[in-house]
Design an enzyme around this catalytic site. Structure first.
Site, PDB file in Angstrom:
ATOM      1  N   GLU A  43      -9.114  -3.098   1.939  1.00 35.81           N
ATOM      2  CA  GLU A  43      -8.532  -2.584   3.174  1.00 35.81           C
ATOM      3  C   GLU A  43      -9.546  -2.731   4.307  1.00 35.81           C
ATOM      4  O   GLU A  43     -10.484  -1.953   4.414  1.00 35.81           O
ATOM      5  CB  GLU A  43      -8.135  -1.116   3.004  1.00 35.81           C
ATOM      6  CG  GLU A  43      -7.185  -0.865   1.844  1.00 35.81           C
ATOM      7  CD  GLU A  43      -6.916   0.619   1.629  1.00 35.81           C
ATOM      8  OE1 GLU A  43      -6.562   1.307   2.601  1.00 35.81           O
ATOM      9  OE2 GLU A  43      -7.090   1.081   0.481  1.00 35.81           O
ATOM     10  N   TYR A  76     -12.406  -0.381   0.475  1.00 30.64           N
ATOM     11  CA  TYR A  76     -12.388  -0.603   1.921  1.00 30.64           C
ATOM     12  C   TYR A  76     -13.497  -1.539   2.387  1.00 30.64           C
ATOM     13  O   TYR A  76     -14.476  -1.792   1.678  1.00 30.64           O
ATOM     14  CB  TYR A  76     -12.560   0.734   2.656  1.00 30.64           C
ATOM     15  CG  TYR A  76     -11.324   1.597   2.645  1.00 30.64           C
ATOM     16  CD1 TYR A  76     -10.538   1.746   3.779  1.00 30.64           C
ATOM     17  CD2 TYR A  76     -10.924   2.268   1.487  1.00 30.64           C
ATOM     18  CE1 TYR A  76      -9.397   2.536   3.774  1.00 30.64           C
ATOM     19  CE2 TYR A  76      -9.791   3.058   1.461  1.00 30.64           C
ATOM     20  CZ  TYR A  76      -9.031   3.188   2.617  1.00 30.64           C
ATOM     21  OH  TYR A  76      -7.900   3.965   2.599  1.00 30.64           O
ATOM     22  N   HIS A  81      -0.824   2.154   7.285  1.00 32.41           N
ATOM     23  CA  HIS A  81      -0.787   2.685   5.926  1.00 32.41           C
ATOM     24  C   HIS A  81       0.648   3.087   5.560  1.00 32.41           C
ATOM     25  O   HIS A  81       1.376   3.654   6.393  1.00 32.41           O
ATOM     26  CB  HIS A  81      -1.676   3.928   5.821  1.00 32.41           C
ATOM     27  CG  HIS A  81      -2.998   3.677   5.163  1.00 32.41           C
ATOM     28  ND1 HIS A  81      -4.024   3.007   5.787  1.00 32.41           N
ATOM     29  CD2 HIS A  81      -3.467   3.999   3.929  1.00 32.41           C
ATOM     30  CE1 HIS A  81      -5.065   2.941   4.977  1.00 32.41           C
ATOM     31  NE2 HIS A  81      -4.746   3.532   3.831  1.00 32.41           N
ATOM     32  N   SER A 102      -3.217   4.988  10.403  1.00 35.16           N
ATOM     33  CA  SER A 102      -2.299   5.961   9.822  1.00 35.16           C
ATOM     34  C   SER A 102      -0.930   5.892  10.497  1.00 35.16           C
ATOM     35  O   SER A 102      -0.836   5.651  11.700  1.00 35.16           O
ATOM     36  CB  SER A 102      -2.878   7.375  10.001  1.00 35.16           C
ATOM     37  OG  SER A 102      -1.918   8.357   9.658  1.00 35.16           O
ATOM     38  N   HIS A 147       0.807  -1.219   0.000  1.00 37.89           N
ATOM     39  CA  HIS A 147       0.000   0.000   0.000  1.00 37.89           C
ATOM     40  C   HIS A 147       0.843   1.272   0.000  1.00 37.89           C
ATOM     41  O   HIS A 147       0.401   2.325   0.463  1.00 37.89           O
ATOM     42  CB  HIS A 147      -0.980   0.016   1.169  1.00 37.89           C
ATOM     43  CG  HIS A 147      -2.227   0.817   0.879  1.00 37.89           C
ATOM     44  ND1 HIS A 147      -2.784   0.903  -0.374  1.00 37.89           N
ATOM     45  CD2 HIS A 147      -3.024   1.575   1.684  1.00 37.89           C
ATOM     46  CE1 HIS A 147      -3.869   1.655  -0.323  1.00 37.89           C
ATOM     47  NE2 HIS A 147      -4.037   2.082   0.901  1.00 37.89           N
TER      48      HIS A 147
END
Length: 704
Positions: free
Chosen positions: A470, A509, A225, A276, A116
């Protein structure tokens, strides 16, 4: 109590002699370069049409392991430094594998996962929505990725030896945060109470060794991520997890260039949907104030809501987080104590795969909202309004906000110009307001997949769940628990379940039904509607039971073949030129005569377009150290973290361009005399491509 490595090996050997659980597999690892065109092609990830490649910071690689049990059952798993995986690409890889190996490899026993990274060339997914910001399909990207993915599996196959596999886990803090915490809080309190954090902090490692306990490779799964490098980045990069892999491989491949050496170390994606790496959290870019938690918006005049990492800039943040991940993996590999978390993986190898037509899926499952068994159905693919808002890792455009549950007549008019959702679609996706009815859009070809790939790989008592999207943190936790329970119910022992995200095909997602109600970015990008997660839970439960019972399942409908309908607005290289009285490879900017530690060397060459030759498995330049009067040794390449390559078009009409090479001299650099060599190809205006080379003056790096 610590014990020596010799004693540790003796204990392992003794356990085998005493008949304790142990297993011998055929194991092999491999790696290959998949770096696509580094310039003039948009990157895949942020969907930012301005994010056009201008060079290379690090090359990107595909890393594979192959495992075969004593009965000849075999699986292959690939982690690729790519935004995600497309089925057209996997289909091509399988085609090339079968041309060499027959039916040894096929759709069911090969899984290909993307890390990713948002810093690699796009144009390989074959669905319009995912390629539109790339200006369409890019054959050059597709080809280098297909060949590299094939090669890494081939090399793993060629490297097969008798070996053993160990699993270990560790907790890694200060690497990830939840970027949609208000959505996570929608999940039941009693469920959240089972977990200490609102993201998964566990790094899970599979270690591959030969029978002499020589380390062959280590594959690590961690939910984060690969967006430490934000949407202003223009250089090809494998981002935080890719840098962690480079560090891990450097440790066990001493004196080898990045991407070279026998040991293969990978950091693979997991349930990273709402996770994140920008751990300092979101702030308004101008004022520095906190963003609104629900909408991720800032008041007028305070800028965009942007999250940042722990470093002074995005490059340092990438480095810091990559180092933390690498340190955690190294810690597991170096464990030699009785308290070690490592345990040997034992048992046979199995696999199962099924294509599922999501919009036409009908079934029943437990509904956590109603707390009873309800009918579930899929919807035609669609993206919600909050999709356009982007995330705190990369904000979107216009005035869209996360958490939007109402529509807008103006945007509905724009939507309907592309494709109009039916009333059934609108009802099916509630409370998501549909911004793009991608399932109804057919021009010039399919906008998003309707058929997904669901797959399980079983290696002993470890099950890898290959999911085509995801999954958010809680969505992944529920799936792991479901698979573990299903395996137990089917007669299996305690099973370790690993979620491999963004695998085989990409469908955006998947959130929990509760998170779907909040309609933040991840929910708006859950394309098959509010029952998406429930469908996956249903399918993977059924597949797990069939896997454990050695039953077969219907293959399901194959995704459409679309290779022959691809469109692209990307143009090729027309020709290259150079100013009068110079030539390709001419050094416009020579290095200084002397540098110290932490200085940066810059050399500028007159160059051809890097798209003329991708130098796959090679390099556009080398930093060379003088050994003696007759010999120079390569110290760094374009795959090295310490270097950067930036390309500029200086005259579009005449085809002039420059290539700048930067080398940051790290504290580990040996003093001595150095030079920088650039290799390239230019395209002649009358046709043909021709190689050239440029060599800088030598310069000295002095001792600190």
């Amino acid at each position: 109590m610590a014990i020596s490595k010799i004693a540790f090996l003796a204990l392992i050997a003794l356990s085998g002699l005493c008949g304790l659980a142990s297993a011998t597999y055929k194991v092999g690892v491999g790696r290959a370069d998949i770096t696509g065109p580094p310039v003039e092609i948009n990157f895949m990830g942020y969907a930012n049409i301005k994010q056009v490649g201008r060079g290379i910071h690090t090359r990107v690689f595909a890393r594979a392991f192959v495992v075969e049990d004593e009965k000849g059952n075999r699986v292959a798993f690939v982690s690729a430094d790519a935004g995600m995986m497309g089925y057209g690409l996997k289909r091509e890889v399988i085609k090339r594998l079968q041309a060499r190996y027959g039916n040894l490899y096929h759709t069911d026993n090969v899984a290909i996962s993307g890390t990713h990274t948002h810093g690699a060339p796009g144009g390989f997914l074959m669905h319009l929505l995912y390629d539109i910001s790339i200006l369409g399909f890019v054959p050059q990207t597709f080809e280098v990725m297909a060949q590299g993915l094939y090669l890494c599996i081939k090399r793993a196959t060629d490297n097969l030896v008798d070996g053993r596999i160990f699993l270990s886990k560790t907790t890694v803090l200060n690497v990830n945060i939840n970027r949609s915490p208000t959505s996570y809080l929608r999940n039941p309190e009693e469920e959240r109470a089972q977990y200490e954090h609102d993201t998964d902090k566990t790094l899970t490692q599979l270690r591959f060794v030969d029978l002499e306990n020589n380390l062959l490779g280590a594959f690590n799964w961690y939910a984060v991520h690969a967006t430490s490098m934000n949407n202003t980045n223009r250089l090809v990069t494998s981002d935080n997890v890719g840098y962690a892999a480079l560090l891990l491989e450097k440790e066990y491949n001493p004196n080898k260039m990045p991407g070279k050496g026998k040991f293969v170390g990978a950091f693979c994606s997991s349930n990273l949907g709402d996770v994140s790496p920008n751990i300092m959290g979101p702030k308004c870019s101008i004022s520095g104030n906190e963003c609104d938690l629900l909408t991720s918006r800032c008041p007028a005049g305070e800028g965009e809501c942007f999250a940042s990492g722990p470093g002074r800039d995005m490059v340092e943040s990438t480095q810091i987080l990559g180092q933390r991940l690498a340190d955690a993996a190294l810690g597991l590999l170096n464990e030699q104590s009785q308290e070690s978390t490592a345990r040997e993986v034992t048992g046979d190898v199995r696999f199962i795969h099924q294509f599922v037509d999501m919009p036409n899926y009908n079934g029943s499952a437990y509904n956590p909202l109603s707390r009873k068994i309800d009918k579930i159905r899929g919807c035609q693919p669609a993206m919600g309004y909050s999709f356009a808002a982007g995330t705190t890792d990369g904000p979107g455009a216009f005035s869209f906000e996360q958490g939007t549950t109402t529509d807008n007549p103006m945007w509905n008019f724009v939507r309907d110009f592309i494709a109009t959702p039916t009333q059934e679609d609108i009802k099916c996706h509630e409370p998501k307001p549909i911004l793009l009815a991608t399932g109804r859009a057919t021009f010039p070809y399919e906008w998003q997949p309707k058929i997904v790939s669901d797959q399980l790989l079983k290696i002993g008592d470890v099950i890898i769940a290959a999911v085509p999207c995801e999954f958010t943190t809680m969505a992944g936790r529920r799936l792991r628990n479901q698979i573990r329970a299903a395996a137990s119910a089917a007669g299996g022992l305690d099973t370790e379940v690993i979620i491999a995200g963004l695998t085989n095909i990409y469908t955006s997602y998947t959130v929990t039904p509760e998170e779907y109600q909040a309609q933040r970015y991840e929910a708006a990008s859950t394309i098959f509607g509010p029952h998406t997660h429930s469908i996956y839970m249903d399918v993977f439960e059924r597949l797990t039971k069939a896997l454990m019972r050695n039953e077969t399942v219907e293959p399901g409908p194959s995704p459409p073949y679309m290779n022959d309908v691809m469109l692209s607005l990307n143009t090729g290289v027309l020709f290259d030129g150079h100013p009068i009285n110079t030539d390709f490879g001419y050094v416009k900017t020579q290095p200084e005569k002397e540098y110290g530690i932490n200085d940066t060397v810059k050399v500028t060459y007159i160059s051809g377009n890097p798209r003329n030759n991708l130098f796959t498995e090679k390099t556009y330049f080398t930093v060379e150290r003088k050994i003696n009067e007759d010999r120079w040794k390569v110290a760094y390449t374009d795959a090295s973290w310490e270097t950067k390559m930036i390309w500029h078009r200086t005259n579009t009409i005449l085809g002039f361009s420059d290539l700048e090479i930067y080398w940051n001299i790290s504290p580990q650099t040996l003093p001595g005399v150095y030079r920088i060599r650039h290799s390239g190809e230019y395209k002649y205006i009358l046709g043909g491509k021709y190689p050239y080379e440029g060599l800088s003056h030598s310069f000295t790096v002095k001792e600190d």
